[in-house]
Design an enzyme around this catalytic site. Sequence first.
Site, mmCIF file in Angstrom:
data_model
loop_
_atom_site.group_PDB
_atom_site.id
_atom_site.type_symbol
_atom_site.label_atom_id
_atom_site.label_comp_id
_atom_site.label_asym_id
_atom_site.label_seq_id
_atom_site.Cartn_x
_atom_site.Cartn_y
_atom_site.Cartn_z
ATOM 1 N N GLY A 104 0.791 -1.225 0.000
ATOM 2 C CA GLY A 104 0.000 0.000 0.000
ATOM 3 C C GLY A 104 0.815 1.262 0.000
ATOM 4 N N GLU A 112 -4.803 -4.341 -5.379
ATOM 5 C CA GLU A 112 -3.792 -5.388 -5.248
ATOM 6 C C GLU A 112 -4.352 -6.604 -4.523
ATOM 7 O OE1 GLU A 112 0.233 -2.600 -5.228
ATOM 8 O OE2 GLU A 112 -0.687 -3.204 -3.336
#
Length: 281
Positions: A104, A112
Amino acid sequence: MTDTTIESAKRAAAIQAVAEHFDPSATHVGIGSGTTIVYVVDAIKARSTNPHIRFVPTGYQSRQVIVQAGLTPIAFDSLPEDVTLDIAFDGADEVDEELNCIKGGGACLFQEKLVAERAKKFICVADYRKNQARLLTKWLTIPIEVAPISVPTVLYSLRTLGSPNPKVRTTLLAKSGPLKTDQDFFIIDAPFPTLLTSADVAAGKGKGDGSDGKWEVNKLSQAIKELTGVLEVGIFSGMNGVEAADLRAREGARSAVVGGQKPVAVYFGMQDGSVQVRTSK
């Protein structure tokens, strides 16, 4: 270490990971975000002879990398519901001994995680700096994607959970305000003490539920995810894709598990040019 050493490490890890896991007969391949993934796409392009493969990006940057390589992208939400990605390649901000990851740093954690959980297996590619025994050793915060309206409530709740100073991530130009994700959400970066692994809890090194100031990876991820307003947490933990498939096979309709978040293997490019591989077994 120089930037050249770091880039060489990323490239070496990418080349070996692709050589050992990319199947040219695949139909759908997930492509993550970040600087390391550029080398992954280069390695795939060098090995791919199949023009029919569709590559699923985790955000704008990874889609551009796919397009610039002359490969064919397809949006995640354009995938037929019965299609599972043959494999997904992505990086990480930090990886622990049990292959739990923090992701992140590039603000793409939600997409993701969608891609990782849709893949039969997720292969992580990183450089030596990301290889740590426990999460939150060098990478000191957990990225959390939140609805803008919920920011004050989530910040308060994170402090209650033990984060000393969670902050909303701003753009590089601070006067432009908070950084926005592809979902038009904000990112909160929340520091916590170094996280315990499940083995640490089993060995009596802490309760893992935060009551003694120590959190275990999975328990903290779950506690944050339960906060209203949180879209996703940048901790990738729990099962990997192979384990998730085994669970679905055993439980059938009783299981709502889609896929696994953890990689089945992590390829770390090292300072000396070698590649260290950490697997789930």
